[in-house]
Design a protein around this motif. Structure first.
Motif, PDB file in Angstrom:
ATOM      1  N   LEU A   1      -1.445  -6.549   9.291  1.00  0.00           N
ATOM      2  CA  LEU A   1      -1.420  -5.542   8.229  1.00  0.00           C
ATOM      3  C   LEU A   1      -0.233  -4.589   8.414  1.00  0.00           C
ATOM      4  CD1 LEU A   1      -2.885  -4.088   5.797  1.00  0.00           C
ATOM      5  CD2 LEU A   1      -3.961  -2.651   7.536  1.00  0.00           C
ATOM      6  N   GLN A   2       0.011  -4.201   9.637  1.00  0.00           N
ATOM      7  CA  GLN A   2       1.129  -3.302   9.890  1.00  0.00           C
ATOM      8  C   GLN A   2       2.454  -3.944   9.492  1.00  0.00           C
ATOM      9  OE1 GLN A   2       2.110  -2.016  13.956  1.00  0.00           O
ATOM     10  NE2 GLN A   2       2.571   0.010  13.105  1.00  0.00           N
ATOM     11  N   LYS A   3       2.580  -5.238   9.785  1.00  0.00           N
ATOM     12  CA  LYS A   3       3.792  -5.967   9.440  1.00  0.00           C
ATOM     13  C   LYS A   3       3.947  -6.033   7.908  1.00  0.00           C
ATOM     14  CE  LYS A   3       5.974 -10.398  10.587  1.00  0.00           C
ATOM     15  NZ  LYS A   3       5.563 -11.330   9.512  1.00  0.00           N
ATOM     16  N   TYR A   4       2.840  -6.309   7.238  1.00  0.00           N
ATOM     17  CA  TYR A   4       2.814  -6.379   5.759  1.00  0.00           C
ATOM     18  C   TYR A   4       3.238  -5.032   5.150  1.00  0.00           C
ATOM     19  CZ  TYR A   4      -0.018  -5.973   1.356  1.00  0.00           C
ATOM     20  OH  TYR A   4      -0.492  -5.715   0.088  1.00  0.00           O
ATOM     21  N   LEU A   5       2.741  -3.946   5.720  1.00  0.00           N
ATOM     22  CA  LEU A   5       3.121  -2.617   5.211  1.00  0.00           C
ATOM     23  C   LEU A   5       4.603  -2.351   5.463  1.00  0.00           C
ATOM     24  CD1 LEU A   5       0.032  -0.498   6.362  1.00  0.00           C
ATOM     25  CD2 LEU A   5       0.617  -1.131   4.009  1.00  0.00           C
ATOM     26  N   LYS A   6       5.055  -2.698   6.643  1.00  0.00           N
ATOM     27  CA  LYS A   6       6.449  -2.451   7.001  1.00  0.00           C
ATOM     28  C   LYS A   6       7.393  -3.203   6.063  1.00  0.00           C
ATOM     29  CE  LYS A   6       9.641  -2.349  10.831  1.00  0.00           C
ATOM     30  NZ  LYS A   6      10.141  -3.218  11.905  1.00  0.00           N
ATOM     31  N   GLU A   7       7.038  -4.428   5.741  1.00  0.00           N
ATOM     32  CA  GLU A   7       7.864  -5.230   4.829  1.00  0.00           C
ATOM     33  C   GLU A   7       7.928  -4.597   3.435  1.00  0.00           C
ATOM     34  OE1 GLU A   7       6.820  -9.472   7.039  1.00  0.00           O
ATOM     35  OE2 GLU A   7       5.896  -9.014   5.090  1.00  0.00           O
ATOM     36  N   ARG A   8       6.937  -3.777   3.139  1.00  0.00           N
ATOM     37  CA  ARG A   8       6.910  -3.091   1.837  1.00  0.00           C
ATOM     38  C   ARG A   8       7.267  -1.607   1.971  1.00  0.00           C
ATOM     39  NH1 ARG A   8       4.346  -7.427   2.388  1.00  0.00           N
ATOM     40  NH2 ARG A   8       4.077  -8.907   0.687  1.00  0.00           N
ATOM     41  N   LYS A   9       7.955  -1.297   3.064  1.00  0.00           N
ATOM     42  CA  LYS A   9       8.537   0.030   3.315  1.00  0.00           C
ATOM     43  C   LYS A   9       7.517   1.158   3.509  1.00  0.00           C
ATOM     44  CE  LYS A   9      13.137  -0.817   1.488  1.00  0.00           C
ATOM     45  NZ  LYS A   9      13.178  -1.999   2.352  1.00  0.00           N
ATOM     46  N   VAL A  10       6.338   0.788   3.960  1.00  0.00           N
ATOM     47  CA  VAL A  10       5.349   1.816   4.303  1.00  0.00           C
ATOM     48  C   VAL A  10       5.236   1.871   5.821  1.00  0.00           C
ATOM     49  CG1 VAL A  10       2.905   2.463   4.212  1.00  0.00           C
ATOM     50  CG2 VAL A  10       4.053   1.575   2.166  1.00  0.00           C
ATOM     51  N   SER A  11       5.478   3.068   6.380  1.00  0.00           N
ATOM     52  CA  SER A  11       5.352   3.181   7.824  1.00  0.00           C
ATOM     53  C   SER A  11       3.886   3.379   8.196  1.00  0.00           C
ATOM     54  CB  SER A  11       6.198   4.351   8.343  1.00  0.00           C
ATOM     55  OG  SER A  11       5.929   5.496   7.585  1.00  0.00           O
ATOM     56  N   SER A  12       3.559   2.947   9.377  1.00  0.00           N
ATOM     57  CA  SER A  12       2.225   3.180   9.933  1.00  0.00           C
ATOM     58  C   SER A  12       2.426   3.178  11.443  1.00  0.00           C
ATOM     59  CB  SER A  12       1.261   2.064   9.520  1.00  0.00           C
ATOM     60  OG  SER A  12       1.702   0.831  10.037  1.00  0.00           O
ATOM     61  N   MET A  13       1.472   3.776  12.157  1.00  0.00           N
ATOM     62  CA  MET A  13       1.650   3.871  13.608  1.00  0.00           C
ATOM     63  C   MET A  13       0.382   3.448  14.329  1.00  0.00           C
ATOM     64  SD  MET A  13       4.749   4.988  14.348  1.00  0.00           S
ATOM     65  CE  MET A  13       4.711   5.783  15.938  1.00  0.00           C
ATOM     66  N   ILE A  14       0.584   2.903  15.510  1.00  0.00           N
ATOM     67  CA  ILE A  14      -0.571   2.554  16.342  1.00  0.00           C
ATOM     68  C   ILE A  14      -0.742   3.637  17.400  1.00  0.00           C
ATOM     69  CG2 ILE A  14      -1.552   0.872  17.946  1.00  0.00           C
ATOM     70  CD1 ILE A  14      -0.001  -1.294  16.361  1.00  0.00           C
ATOM     71  N   TYR A  15      -1.673   4.529  17.139  1.00  0.00           N
ATOM     72  CA  TYR A  15      -2.072   5.521  18.138  1.00  0.00           C
ATOM     73  C   TYR A  15      -3.439   5.119  18.621  1.00  0.00           C
ATOM     74  CZ  TYR A  15       1.544   8.388  15.920  1.00  0.00           C
ATOM     75  OH  TYR A  15       2.715   8.846  15.395  1.00  0.00           O
ATOM     76  N   TYR A  16      -3.587   4.560  19.810  1.00  0.00           N
ATOM     77  CA  TYR A  16      -2.633   4.327  20.857  1.00  0.00           C
ATOM     78  C   TYR A  16      -2.765   2.874  21.258  1.00  0.00           C
ATOM     79  CZ  TYR A  16      -2.321   9.324  20.858  1.00  0.00           C
ATOM     80  OH  TYR A  16      -2.122  10.618  20.460  1.00  0.00           O
ATOM     81  N   PRO A  17      -1.666   2.192  21.515  1.00  0.00           N
ATOM     82  CA  PRO A  17      -1.763   0.757  21.784  1.00  0.00           C
ATOM     83  C   PRO A  17      -2.349   0.426  23.162  1.00  0.00           C
ATOM     84  CG  PRO A  17       0.525   1.498  21.880  1.00  0.00           C
ATOM     85  CD  PRO A  17      -0.283   2.668  21.425  1.00  0.00           C
ATOM     86  N   ASN A  18      -2.172   1.338  24.130  1.00  0.00           N
ATOM     87  CA  ASN A  18      -2.646   1.048  25.487  1.00  0.00           C
ATOM     88  C   ASN A  18      -3.564   2.147  25.996  1.00  0.00           C
ATOM     89  OD1 ASN A  18      -1.012  -1.351  25.928  1.00  0.00           O
ATOM     90  ND2 ASN A  18       0.717   0.076  25.895  1.00  0.00           N
ATOM     91  N   PRO A  19      -4.733   1.771  26.510  1.00  0.00           N
ATOM     92  CA  PRO A  19      -5.611   2.792  27.076  1.00  0.00           C
ATOM     93  C   PRO A  19      -5.046   3.324  28.395  1.00  0.00           C
ATOM     94  CG  PRO A  19      -6.536   0.591  27.407  1.00  0.00           C
ATOM     95  CD  PRO A  19      -5.288   0.415  26.610  1.00  0.00           C
ATOM     96  N   LEU A  20      -5.436   4.546  28.715  1.00  0.00           N
ATOM     97  CA  LEU A  20      -4.958   5.172  29.959  1.00  0.00           C
ATOM     98  C   LEU A  20      -5.191   4.266  31.169  1.00  0.00           C
ATOM     99  CD1 LEU A  20      -4.009   7.490  31.755  1.00  0.00           C
ATOM    100  CD2 LEU A  20      -6.294   8.474  31.555  1.00  0.00           C
ATOM    101  N   HIS A  21      -6.373   3.654  31.256  1.00  0.00           N
ATOM    102  CA  HIS A  21      -6.678   2.914  32.480  1.00  0.00           C
ATOM    103  C   HIS A  21      -5.860   1.635  32.625  1.00  0.00           C
ATOM    104  CE1 HIS A  21      -9.216   0.584  29.747  1.00  0.00           C
ATOM    105  NE2 HIS A  21      -9.385  -0.307  30.692  1.00  0.00           N
ATOM    106  N   ARG A  22      -5.068   1.294  31.623  1.00  0.00           N
ATOM    107  CA  ARG A  22      -4.185   0.135  31.766  1.00  0.00           C
ATOM    108  C   ARG A  22      -2.712   0.532  31.909  1.00  0.00           C
ATOM    109  NH1 ARG A  22      -7.041  -4.123  31.751  1.00  0.00           N
ATOM    110  NH2 ARG A  22      -8.896  -4.330  30.441  1.00  0.00           N
ATOM    111  N   GLN A  23      -2.444   1.820  32.061  1.00  0.00           N
ATOM    112  CA  GLN A  23      -1.053   2.256  32.226  1.00  0.00           C
ATOM    113  C   GLN A  23      -0.619   2.015  33.670  1.00  0.00           C
ATOM    114  OE1 GLN A  23       0.804   3.012  29.828  1.00  0.00           O
ATOM    115  NE2 GLN A  23      -0.546   3.701  28.174  1.00  0.00           N
ATOM    116  N   PRO A  24       0.504   1.296  33.853  1.00  0.00           N
ATOM    117  CA  PRO A  24       0.929   0.948  35.224  1.00  0.00           C
ATOM    118  C   PRO A  24       1.049   2.165  36.150  1.00  0.00           C
ATOM    119  CG  PRO A  24       2.293  -0.191  33.604  1.00  0.00           C
ATOM    120  CD  PRO A  24       1.381   0.703  32.830  1.00  0.00           C
ATOM    121  N   ALA A  25       1.561   3.278  35.650  1.00  0.00           N
ATOM    122  CA  ALA A  25       1.785   4.444  36.510  1.00  0.00           C
ATOM    123  C   ALA A  25       0.486   5.015  37.068  1.00  0.00           C
ATOM    124  CB  ALA A  25       2.523   5.531  35.734  1.00  0.00           C
ATOM    125  N   PHE A  26      -0.607   4.710  36.407  1.00  0.00           N
ATOM    126  CA  PHE A  26      -1.877   5.335  36.804  1.00  0.00           C
ATOM    127  C   PHE A  26      -2.759   4.407  37.643  1.00  0.00           C
ATOM    128  CE2 PHE A  26      -0.219   8.140  33.733  1.00  0.00           C
ATOM    129  CZ  PHE A  26      -0.702   9.391  34.111  1.00  0.00           C
TER     130      PHE A  26
END
Ligand SMILES: *Cc1c(COP(=O)(O)O)cnc(C)c1O
Length: 370
Positions: free
Chosen positions: A300-325
């Motif tokens: 869906l995000q790709k479909y929107l982008k192709e039609r010039k609508v921005s959208s954002m993924i907040y948040y793609p990675n949970p804290l417990h999967r962040q390498p630094a943590f």
């Protein structure tokens, strides 16, 4: 996602005047506008004390420093959020304890929080995510029963109002021991660079946070605490003084956009789950975040982008999967809801300048998506 240039044009004369006043004054650090902003923000939020600082991440760090926590002490945070709170905790050699979030509100799951406490738990940082308060009444109850400090990460929800069962109404950021605000340009109240502030009703804490933000000084060249250098620029304060009177109008416009999205997208319950509001909190819609079903979020995000609508993924990675943590956190609960949200949440454009035509175009695309 935002249209800051249009927002500026609408108040250009007023803004240019405020900016050039600062530039001409030469008072670039701790100028009059900073003091004015502190009292304006105190009046708006109802907080007794406002301590301006350089950004929202610093605000969280300064609050934690002022609480006198010891290395190894644990701080509970939601697992589904921006990294800043976890970072401030870890930098102070405290242990972040991520807890799962309620999939309906995206805020920390209070029931799962109870099971996450240990003898080392000393504080909770509820994050008021996307514009709505965490459920503060039960959080304060748990905090009181277990002698925990509460620091609200209110970078996203300035102006949101929480109603306690008693009927008492309080603004986000003024409910815990301290509240951290960010004035990053895209926040609901944003300046033209970085800015932040701390809110508190506790005089001792206010004094300590003020000292810490200024190299731990009680007076010039007398350093009573180890602090940092975190100031709100006079120029940014002047910009915020112009924008603060418009904040309620901005919030109202965002609520109108959200309502229009809700009304349209309700027609596709097969594909979208629209954001839910809890009765105890108003929603200021920093983000309008859908849950996209059937594993179709990324397509869906790709479909929107192709039609010039921005959208954002907040948040793609949970804290417990962040390498630094890795090895730094102690996992506080099962984190399955966060995992699901990281795969299904999609935030649509929402800002006061979004017009009906744009909303119609966006919802039309979403409704017709197969
Ligand atoms: C933006 C944000 C911050 C950090 O604010 P900065 O001013 O960019 O440091 C912290 N927490 C949350 C939830 C945020 O959205």
């Amino acid at each position: 996602m935002v249209d800051l240039a249009t927002q500026y044009q609408k108040m250009q004369a007023e803004m240019d005047d405020a900016i050039s006043k600062v530039v001409r004054s030469g008072e670039y650090i701790n100028g009059k506008a900073v003091w004015d902003f502190s009292s304006n923000l105190a009046a708006y939020t109802g907080a007794e004390y406002v301590i301006p600082c350089a950004n929202g991440t610093d605000a969280l760090q300064i609050a934690l420093m002022a609480l006198g926590l010891q290395p190894g002490d644990e701080v509970i945070i939601p697992n589904f959020t921006y990294i800043a709170a976890a970072e401030a905790i870890a930098l102070l050699r405290l242990t972040p304890v991520p807890v799962d979030v309620d999939p309906e509100t995206f805020n920390i799951d209070v029931k799962k929080m109870t099971g996450s406490l240990s003898l080392k738990t000393k504080a909770i940082i509820p994050v008021h995510l996307f514009g709505q308060c965490s459920d503060m009444a039960p959080i304060l109850k748990i905090a009181k029963e277990n002698a925990l400090h509460v620091v609200e990460d209110n970078a996203q929800s300035i102006g949101s109002i929480y109603t306690f069962p008693s009927g008492n109404r309080q603004q986000a950021g003024t409910i815990g021991d301290a509240g951290a605000l960010s004035f990053f340009p895209t926040k609901n109240l944003g300046c033209y660079g970085d800015g932040g502030a701390l809110l508190t009703n506790n005089e001792n804490l206010a004094q300590k946070m003020r000292m810490i933000a200024s190299h731990g000084q009680s007076k010039k060249y007398l350093h009573e605490l180890i602090g940092c250098n975190s100031r709100l620029d006079t120029l940014q304060a002047a910009i915020l003084n112009v924008k603060l009177p418009y904040l309620d109008t901005y919030i109202h416009s965002r609520q109108k956009v959200a309502q229009a999205y809700n009304e349209a997208l309700e027609a596709r319950p097969d594909l979208y789950e629209i954001p839910k509001c809890i009765a105890a909190s108003t929603h200021v819609y920093h983000q309008y975040t859908l849950k996209v079903k059937q594993d179709k979020r990324d397509a869906l995000q790709k479909y929107l982008k192709e039609r010039k609508v921005s959208s954002m993924i907040y948040y793609p990675n949970p804290l417990h999967r962040q390498p630094a943590f890795r090895g730094v956190i102690r996992i506080g609960s099962d984190l399955s809801e966060t995992e699901k949200l990281c795969k299904s949440a999609l935030s649509l454009p929402i800002h006061p300048e979004l017009n009906e035509e744009q909303i119609y175009y966006i919802t039309g695309l979403l409704l017709n998506y197969e």
